[in-house]
Scaffold this motif. Structure first.
Motif, PDB file in Angstrom:
ATOM      1  N   UNK A 157       4.595   9.874  -9.540  1.00 48.31           N
ATOM      2  CA  UNK A 157       4.049  10.121 -10.882  1.00 48.31           C
ATOM      3  C   UNK A 157       3.294  11.452 -10.914  1.00 48.31           C
ATOM      4  N   UNK A 158       2.536  11.730  -9.868  1.00 42.34           N
ATOM      5  CA  UNK A 158       1.783  12.993  -9.825  1.00 42.34           C
ATOM      6  C   UNK A 158       2.725  14.184  -9.956  1.00 42.34           C
TER       7      UNK A 158
ATOM      8  N   UNK B 277       0.838  -1.205   0.000  1.00 42.84           N
ATOM      9  CA  UNK B 277       0.000   0.000   0.000  1.00 42.84           C
ATOM     10  C   UNK B 277       0.874   1.257   0.000  1.00 42.84           C
ATOM     11  N   UNK B 278       1.864   1.286   0.886  1.00 43.77           N
ATOM     12  CA  UNK B 278       2.732   2.465   0.996  1.00 43.77           C
ATOM     13  C   UNK B 278       3.549   2.662  -0.279  1.00 43.77           C
ATOM     14  N   UNK B 279       4.058   1.572  -0.848  1.00 48.02           N
ATOM     15  CA  UNK B 279       4.842   1.675  -2.090  1.00 48.02           C
ATOM     16  C   UNK B 279       3.959   2.174  -3.233  1.00 48.02           C
ATOM     17  N   UNK B 280       2.743   1.651  -3.333  1.00 46.94           N
ATOM     18  CA  UNK B 280       1.820   2.076  -4.379  1.00 46.94           C
ATOM     19  C   UNK B 280       1.470   3.553  -4.225  1.00 46.94           C
ATOM     20  N   UNK B 281       1.151   3.934  -3.019  1.00 45.22           N
ATOM     21  CA  UNK B 281       0.757   5.323  -2.751  1.00 45.22           C
ATOM     22  C   UNK B 281       1.895   6.298  -3.064  1.00 45.22           C
ATOM     23  N   UNK B 282       3.079   5.953  -2.630  1.00 43.99           N
ATOM     24  CA  UNK B 282       4.224   6.830  -2.844  1.00 43.99           C
ATOM     25  C   UNK B 282       4.622   6.883  -4.320  1.00 43.99           C
ATOM     26  N   UNK B 283       4.525   5.748  -4.995  1.00 50.24           N
ATOM     27  CA  UNK B 283       4.823   5.722  -6.427  1.00 50.24           C
ATOM     28  C   UNK B 283       3.828   6.593  -7.191  1.00 50.24           C
ATOM     29  N   UNK B 284       2.560   6.503  -6.840  1.00 50.86           N
ATOM     30  CA  UNK B 284       1.543   7.332  -7.485  1.00 50.86           C
ATOM     31  C   UNK B 284       1.817   8.809  -7.220  1.00 50.86           C
ATOM     32  N   UNK B 285       2.263   9.140  -6.015  1.00 48.53           N
ATOM     33  CA  UNK B 285       2.602  10.524  -5.707  1.00 48.53           C
ATOM     34  C   UNK B 285       3.807  11.000  -6.533  1.00 48.53           C
TER      35      UNK B 285
END
Length: 159
Positions: free
Chosen positions: A23-24, A13-21
């Protein structure tokens, strides 16, 4: 160390969230969201396709995909057309502007790879392969929870 730091699910979850951030941060100057970006990547590589096949490829439902494609069409990146054979089928195509974005965004994968510490394509491929195996395993658990519960000796709770 917080208890959640010992959970695989939280690490993902943390890796996905941070990766999406990440990309943002890279996509914000282009006024694009991550789902819009992966839609563009899919169209750049795989070409024109139906809304249904795009949704399947991106694992997005039509309630998420249709408004996003409408915004991308309004921005001039894609066109949506109904096929003459079946009015229910909508095809998504890149516009010239959508095609041109590929070159403008060519730095994004390199930035993500550098940020992730990948030294070569093999590093990325290993992670991608491991994540695909995990995804397949979690789909199997989702679809067949009783088998997994039985394999670990856990009781099946009934409602």
């Amino acid at each position: 160390m917080p208890a959640v730091d010992t959970l695989v699910c939280f690490a993902l979850y943390a890796a996905n969230r941070t990766t999406t951030q990440a990309y943002r941060a890279l996509l914000e100057p282009f006024d694009l969201t991550y789902p819009q970006y992966i839609s563009l990547v899919t169209l750049w590589v795989d070409g024109e396709q139906t809304v249904k096949s795009l949704g399947e490829a991106l694992q997005l439902d039509s309630g998420t995909l249709s408004p996003m494609l409408a915004r991308m069409e309004a921005a001039g990146y894609v066109t949506r057309t109904r096929t003459s054979r079946d009015e229910r089928v909508v095809t998504v195509s890149l516009t010239e502007r959508g095609v041109a974005l590929r070159e403008e965004l060519a730095h994004v994968p390199r930035c993500i790879a550098a940020g992730a510490g990948f030294t070569d394509a093999d590093d990325a491929r290993e992670l991608i392969d491991a994540l695909h195996r995990l995804t397949d395993a979690m789909k199997d658990l989702r679809d067949h929870p009783d088998a997994v519960l039985a394999s670990v000796g856990a009781p099946r709770r009934t409602a």
